[in-house]
Scaffold this motif. Structure first.
Motif, PDB file in Angstrom:
ATOM      1  N   VAL A 155     -38.348  70.203  22.786  1.00  0.00           N
ATOM      2  CA  VAL A 155     -36.900  70.414  22.882  1.00  0.00           C
ATOM      3  C   VAL A 155     -36.269  70.034  21.560  1.00  0.00           C
ATOM      4  CG1 VAL A 155     -36.719  70.130  25.379  1.00  0.00           C
ATOM      5  CG2 VAL A 155     -36.545  68.135  23.912  1.00  0.00           C
ATOM      6  N   SER A 156     -35.085  70.540  21.325  1.00  0.00           N
ATOM      7  CA  SER A 156     -34.411  70.331  20.047  1.00  0.00           C
ATOM      8  C   SER A 156     -33.985  68.886  19.854  1.00  0.00           C
ATOM      9  CB  SER A 156     -33.178  71.228  19.978  1.00  0.00           C
ATOM     10  OG  SER A 156     -32.243  70.853  20.991  1.00  0.00           O
ATOM     11  N   GLY A 157     -33.731  68.541  18.610  1.00  0.00           N
ATOM     12  CA  GLY A 157     -33.228  67.209  18.316  1.00  0.00           C
ATOM     13  C   GLY A 157     -31.901  66.939  18.980  1.00  0.00           C
ATOM     14  N   ALA A 158     -31.050  67.961  19.070  1.00  0.00           N
ATOM     15  CA  ALA A 158     -29.753  67.792  19.724  1.00  0.00           C
ATOM     16  C   ALA A 158     -29.937  67.464  21.205  1.00  0.00           C
ATOM     17  CB  ALA A 158     -28.919  69.060  19.569  1.00  0.00           C
ATOM     18  N   ALA A 159     -30.884  68.138  21.853  1.00  0.00           N
ATOM     19  CA  ALA A 159     -31.132  67.882  23.274  1.00  0.00           C
ATOM     20  C   ALA A 159     -31.711  66.490  23.477  1.00  0.00           C
ATOM     21  CB  ALA A 159     -32.087  68.938  23.833  1.00  0.00           C
ATOM     22  N   LYS A 160     -32.619  66.086  22.598  1.00  0.00           N
ATOM     23  CA  LYS A 160     -33.194  64.742  22.716  1.00  0.00           C
ATOM     24  C   LYS A 160     -32.129  63.669  22.542  1.00  0.00           C
ATOM     25  CE  LYS A 160     -37.836  66.037  21.136  1.00  0.00           C
ATOM     26  NZ  LYS A 160     -38.878  65.864  20.100  1.00  0.00           N
ATOM     27  N   ALA A 161     -31.190  63.911  21.628  1.00  0.00           N
ATOM     28  CA  ALA A 161     -30.115  62.945  21.415  1.00  0.00           C
ATOM     29  C   ALA A 161     -29.242  62.816  22.661  1.00  0.00           C
ATOM     30  CB  ALA A 161     -29.269  63.370  20.212  1.00  0.00           C
ATOM     31  N   ARG A 177     -24.033  76.958  22.306  1.00  0.00           N
ATOM     32  CA  ARG A 177     -24.171  76.816  23.759  1.00  0.00           C
ATOM     33  C   ARG A 177     -24.474  75.371  24.155  1.00  0.00           C
ATOM     34  NH1 ARG A 177     -23.932  81.994  26.176  1.00  0.00           N
ATOM     35  NH2 ARG A 177     -23.338  80.670  27.926  1.00  0.00           N
ATOM     36  N   ARG A 178     -24.084  74.423  23.331  1.00  0.00           N
ATOM     37  CA  ARG A 178     -24.398  73.021  23.592  1.00  0.00           C
ATOM     38  C   ARG A 178     -23.883  72.551  24.945  1.00  0.00           C
ATOM     39  NH1 ARG A 178     -25.733  68.537  20.214  1.00  0.00           N
ATOM     40  NH2 ARG A 178     -25.178  66.552  21.165  1.00  0.00           N
ATOM     41  N   THR A 179     -22.694  73.000  25.332  1.00  0.00           N
ATOM     42  CA  THR A 179     -22.137  72.564  26.621  1.00  0.00           C
ATOM     43  C   THR A 179     -22.822  73.243  27.797  1.00  0.00           C
ATOM     44  OG1 THR A 179     -20.390  74.254  26.459  1.00  0.00           O
ATOM     45  CG2 THR A 179     -19.879  72.038  25.643  1.00  0.00           C
ATOM     46  N   ASP A 180     -23.740  74.170  27.513  1.00  0.00           N
ATOM     47  CA  ASP A 180     -24.476  74.858  28.579  1.00  0.00           C
ATOM     48  C   ASP A 180     -25.932  74.420  28.651  1.00  0.00           C
ATOM     49  OD1 ASP A 180     -22.412  76.752  29.539  1.00  0.00           O
ATOM     50  OD2 ASP A 180     -22.531  77.535  27.497  1.00  0.00           O
ATOM     51  N   TYR A 181     -26.312  73.401  27.897  1.00  0.00           N
ATOM     52  CA  TYR A 181     -27.707  72.969  27.914  1.00  0.00           C
ATOM     53  C   TYR A 181     -28.116  72.529  29.319  1.00  0.00           C
ATOM     54  CZ  TYR A 181     -27.961  72.649  22.762  1.00  0.00           C
ATOM     55  OH  TYR A 181     -27.986  72.915  21.413  1.00  0.00           O
ATOM     56  N   GLN A 182     -29.235  73.077  29.779  1.00  0.00           N
ATOM     57  CA  GLN A 182     -29.859  72.587  31.013  1.00  0.00           C
ATOM     58  C   GLN A 182     -31.026  71.693  30.617  1.00  0.00           C
ATOM     59  OE1 GLN A 182     -32.107  74.097  35.116  1.00  0.00           O
ATOM     60  NE2 GLN A 182     -31.614  75.581  33.535  1.00  0.00           N
ATOM     61  N   LEU A 183     -30.878  70.409  30.918  1.00  0.00           N
ATOM     62  CA  LEU A 183     -31.914  69.430  30.593  1.00  0.00           C
ATOM     63  C   LEU A 183     -32.338  68.744  31.878  1.00  0.00           C
ATOM     64  CD1 LEU A 183     -30.218  67.999  27.384  1.00  0.00           C
ATOM     65  CD2 LEU A 183     -32.363  69.283  27.459  1.00  0.00           C
ATOM     66  N   TRP A 184     -33.572  69.007  32.296  1.00  0.00           N
ATOM     67  CA  TRP A 184     -34.074  68.379  33.521  1.00  0.00           C
ATOM     68  C   TRP A 184     -34.157  66.876  33.293  1.00  0.00           C
ATOM     69  CZ3 TRP A 184     -37.268  72.722  31.823  1.00  0.00           C
ATOM     70  CH2 TRP A 184     -36.861  73.928  32.411  1.00  0.00           C
ATOM     71  N   CYS A 185     -33.567  66.127  34.189  1.00  0.00           N
ATOM     72  CA  CYS A 185     -33.411  64.701  33.934  1.00  0.00           C
ATOM     73  C   CYS A 185     -33.163  63.969  35.240  1.00  0.00           C
ATOM     74  CB  CYS A 185     -32.224  64.500  32.979  1.00  0.00           C
ATOM     75  SG  CYS A 185     -31.815  62.787  32.627  1.00  0.00           S
ATOM     76  N   ALA A 242     -31.486  80.512  33.822  1.00  0.00           N
ATOM     77  CA  ALA A 242     -32.767  80.677  33.126  1.00  0.00           C
ATOM     78  C   ALA A 242     -32.607  80.489  31.619  1.00  0.00           C
ATOM     79  CB  ALA A 242     -33.345  82.052  33.424  1.00  0.00           C
ATOM     80  N   ARG A 243     -31.545  81.036  31.044  1.00  0.00           N
ATOM     81  CA  ARG A 243     -31.358  80.968  29.600  1.00  0.00           C
ATOM     82  C   ARG A 243     -30.919  79.591  29.129  1.00  0.00           C
ATOM     83  NH1 ARG A 243     -32.772  82.542  25.903  1.00  0.00           N
ATOM     84  NH2 ARG A 243     -31.025  83.278  24.655  1.00  0.00           N
ATOM     85  N   SER A 244     -30.268  78.827  29.982  1.00  0.00           N
ATOM     86  CA  SER A 244     -29.694  77.546  29.563  1.00  0.00           C
ATOM     87  C   SER A 244     -30.747  76.551  29.091  1.00  0.00           C
ATOM     88  CB  SER A 244     -28.875  76.937  30.697  1.00  0.00           C
ATOM     89  OG  SER A 244     -29.650  76.854  31.877  1.00  0.00           O
ATOM     90  N   SER A 245     -31.936  76.595  29.669  1.00  0.00           N
ATOM     91  CA  SER A 245     -32.994  75.701  29.193  1.00  0.00           C
ATOM     92  C   SER A 245     -33.515  76.161  27.837  1.00  0.00           C
ATOM     93  CB  SER A 245     -34.132  75.623  30.214  1.00  0.00           C
ATOM     94  OG  SER A 245     -34.657  76.904  30.483  1.00  0.00           O
ATOM     95  N   ASP A 246     -33.491  77.469  27.571  1.00  0.00           N
ATOM     96  CA  ASP A 246     -33.889  77.968  26.251  1.00  0.00           C
ATOM     97  C   ASP A 246     -32.900  77.519  25.182  1.00  0.00           C
ATOM     98  OD1 ASP A 246     -36.068  79.296  27.364  1.00  0.00           O
ATOM     99  OD2 ASP A 246     -34.963  81.166  27.620  1.00  0.00           O
ATOM    100  N   TRP A 247     -31.609  77.540  25.508  1.00  0.00           N
ATOM    101  CA  TRP A 247     -30.602  77.101  24.539  1.00  0.00           C
ATOM    102  C   TRP A 247     -30.825  75.631  24.170  1.00  0.00           C
ATOM    103  CZ3 TRP A 247     -26.609  79.479  28.341  1.00  0.00           C
ATOM    104  CH2 TRP A 247     -26.596  80.873  28.186  1.00  0.00           C
ATOM    105  N   ALA A 248     -31.185  74.837  25.169  1.00  0.00           N
ATOM    106  CA  ALA A 248     -31.448  73.410  24.904  1.00  0.00           C
ATOM    107  C   ALA A 248     -32.697  73.240  24.049  1.00  0.00           C
ATOM    108  CB  ALA A 248     -31.592  72.660  26.217  1.00  0.00           C
ATOM    109  N   ALA A 249     -33.738  73.990  24.375  1.00  0.00           N
ATOM    110  CA  ALA A 249     -34.985  73.884  23.614  1.00  0.00           C
ATOM    111  C   ALA A 249     -34.788  74.312  22.165  1.00  0.00           C
ATOM    112  CB  ALA A 249     -36.074  74.729  24.273  1.00  0.00           C
ATOM    113  N   ASP A 250     -33.983  75.362  21.964  1.00  0.00           N
ATOM    114  CA  ASP A 250     -33.754  75.889  20.621  1.00  0.00           C
ATOM    115  C   ASP A 250     -32.676  75.132  19.864  1.00  0.00           C
ATOM    116  OD1 ASP A 250     -35.641  77.794  21.262  1.00  0.00           O
ATOM    117  OD2 ASP A 250     -34.165  79.321  21.810  1.00  0.00           O
ATOM    118  N   GLY A 251     -31.865  74.345  20.593  1.00  0.00           N
ATOM    119  CA  GLY A 251     -30.775  73.627  19.949  1.00  0.00           C
ATOM    120  C   GLY A 251     -29.638  74.531  19.527  1.00  0.00           C
ATOM    121  N   ASP A 252     -29.361  75.584  20.293  1.00  0.00           N
ATOM    122  CA  ASP A 252     -28.282  76.524  19.980  1.00  0.00           C
ATOM    123  C   ASP A 252     -26.943  75.782  19.952  1.00  0.00           C
ATOM    124  OD1 ASP A 252     -26.331  78.492  19.926  1.00  0.00           O
ATOM    125  OD2 ASP A 252     -27.453  79.862  21.216  1.00  0.00           O
ATOM    126  N   PRO A 253     -26.303  75.644  18.783  1.00  0.00           N
ATOM    127  CA  PRO A 253     -25.074  74.852  18.716  1.00  0.00           C
ATOM    128  C   PRO A 253     -23.911  75.485  19.454  1.00  0.00           C
ATOM    129  CG  PRO A 253     -25.501  75.951  16.610  1.00  0.00           C
ATOM    130  CD  PRO A 253     -26.705  76.178  17.469  1.00  0.00           C
TER     131      PRO A 253
END
Length: 546
Positions: free
Chosen positions: A346-352, A474-482, A461-472
């Motif tokens: 996952v992207s650095g932004a998602a990890k943060a 779509r940051r408010t749409d990141y799906q992060l399983w947690c 489906a796409r929201s987890s890809d945005w998180a993995a790629d760190g799409d700036p």
């Protein structure tokens, strides 16, 4: 130092406690400790034997190193042997899976559990599963090529097989790829019941050795959250599915016959309040229930081999891991916490964002793979609007029967959530399915509500890809399983070397969770003997382990 059979001696970490406490005079102090802090320091050296000592002068209990010899006024009332992290859980786990610890890094979908993560765990004599769920077959093949080059002949690694109720053909194809590529371990997850794909993976290739014992070319793990599903995996494969596979020529008559002597899965992971798919049940309730199911199945079917029951969900610090082992877990499996490791995909932004989560910063949202069924996944709430937006999409699905039935104001709302007009989303979905699963398009043509579902679930489906790629954008749409474990992990590691992304490796996370669990188990032991142990002593802090 004595060591467990088949393992190496563990070097004491440089940042750990000294071998002996120094007295004010500078001499090594090796006598008994009756203060809570002193006893706790000795307990941290869990690989050394301890003596439980009674002081007649103070009528108090304390602990002393094994080499200390009692003097008048002291009586040794008990001895605790060495306690190794390798000995937590069921010892058969390491024997069966060629691992040093009864510990698994679980499969995080869409390749978040990367090939690099799996390889690092295999090198450290632990087990991890590659997150194959959500990946197209061609990428899965490529990732397996990379894994084969990384792990060599090691058998302690595996790949995920996720249930795909909306696309059984895709589930079957993944199973066939894993068998063709001789993946040594398969973790079946999100299954609501047994399917031909998972039974095929469990049965194909089983044989009988010269001693009459059934041997299997691969190990099947099953992640479950309900006792009734656990029972299906702990039972032999259903005859009707075996007949189907036999009729298709996918298994032999001999394999079908031998399948009646073994459970579908011999390692069943109880998934409690976890990230992703979860029923949110407390581990303290569901683990004992599944263990009882295991006991009944072994008695009923007369298996000559163990069925191990593991624990997952909510394991974010050593205390949680120790409690899982104390509940009788044969192994533990972590998930959420591995997303913030250096090896996670996952992207650095998602990890943060994950690293800022507290234990309450989670929410339930519609699952992409089971959208029409109303299934939920647990995701990060803090810093993202995914959960609320995905829930609104599911409300729209429930309220309308087709794309054409959507009022103009709803279409405008969907445009704001999806970021694209509905028609453009449908064109993207159609291109995707024409390559991967054309049968879904045929169903969409015949069922307008299914077409609506495909449009709406595009976002989930796409929201987890945005998180993995760190799409700036779509940051408010990141799906992060947690799950809540992420918050517990963040609290535990704050201010330590594991609080830094650069040094937060999957192996160091695993080793520290296990080391801390062993220390906490030792502290519980001496407290149960009557030694006063302060509650602060149970707060094991991370340290770099060799």
């Amino acid at each position: 130092m004595t060591t467990p059979a088949g393992t190496r001696a563990l070097r004491r970490p440089e940042t750990g406690p000294a071998a002996v406490e120094r007295a004010p005079s500078g001499r090594a102090r090796t006598g008994p400790e009756f203060t809570g802090t002193g006893a706790a320091r000795l307990a941290e050296r869990c690989r050394r034997s301890l003596q439980i000592v009674y002081s007649s002068a103070d009528a108090a209990l304390g602990v002393a190193p094994r080499e200390w010899v009692a003097t008048p006024g002291y009586e040794v009332v008990g001895v605790l042997p060495p306690l190794y992290p390798e000995w937590l859980g069921d010892r058969s786990f390491g024997t069966e899976h060629a691992t040093r610890f009864a510990y698994v890094a679980g499969e995080m979908a869409n390749g978040i559990a990367t090939t690099r993560l799996v390889a690092r765990m295999a090198e450290a004599e632990m087990l991890a599963f590659f997150g194959a769920a959500g990946l197209p077959p061609d990428r899965l093949e490529k990732e397996l090529d990379e894994l084969a080059g990384s792990v060599g002949n090691r058998p302690n690694w595996g790949v995920n097989l996720i249930h795909q109720p909306s696309s059984p053909a895709a589930e079957e194809r993944v199973a066939e790829i894993l068998l063709r590529r001789a993946v040594p371990k398969i973790s079946a997850s999100a299954f609501l019941g047994l399917t031909p794909a998972v039974v095929f993976a469990a049965v194909s290739g089983i044989r009988q050795d010269a001693a009459g014992r059934v041997t299997r070319p691969r190990a099947i793990f099953a992640k479950v959250s309900r006792p009734e599903v656990a029972e299906q995996f702990m039972s032999p494969a259903p005859p009707e599915i075996l007949r189907l596979l036999r009729g298709q020529g996918r298994i032999t008559e001999r394999e079908a016959h031998l399948a009646a002597r073994v459970p579908v899965a011999e390692d069943v992971t109880v998934e409690a309040d976890s990230a992703g798919h979860t029923d949110g049940r407390p581990l303290q309730v569901v683990l004992p229930a599944v263990r009882e199911v295991r006991n009944r199945c072994r008695s009923r079917f007369g298996y000559d081999r163990p069925i191990r029951v593991g624990a997952a969900g909510g394991l974010g610090d050593p205390a949680a891991v120790a409690s899982a082992y104390a509940l009788g877990a044969d192994y533990v499996l972590t998930g959420s916490v591995n997303q913030v490791t250096a090896e996670a995909g996952v992207s650095g932004a998602a990890k943060a964002m994950l690293a800022d989560a507290g234990i309450a910063d989670v929410a339930l949202a519609p699952a992409a793979d089971m959208f029409e069924m109303g299934a939920k996944v647990q995701v990060l709430r803090r810093g993202t609007m995914f959960a609320g937006r995905a829930s609104r999409l599911y409300e729209v699905y429930r309220a309308y029967d087709s794309v054409e039935a959507l009022p103009a104001e709803v279409r405008n709302e969907l445009h704001r959530i999806l970021g694209l007009p509905v028609e453009q989303v449908w064109r993207s979905v159609r291109r995707h399915l024409s390559d991967r699963d054309p049968s879904r398009l045929e169903r969409a043509a015949a069922d307008p509500k299914h077409r609506l579902a495909l449009v709406l679930r595009w976002y989930t489906a796409r929201s987890s890809d945005w998180a993995a790629d760190g799409d700036p954008e779509r940051r408010t749409d990141y799906q992060l399983w947690c799950g809540p474990a992420m918050g517990a992990f963040n609290q535990w590691t704050a201010g330590t070397f594991l609080g830094s992304p650069r040094t937060r490796t999957v192996v160091q996370v695993a080793r520290n969770l296990l080391e801390g669990a062993a220390v906490i188990t030792r502290l519980h032991q001496i407290r149960s003997y009557g030694v006063a142990v302060p509650s602060e002593a149970f707060g094991y802090r991370p340290r770099e382990l060799a």
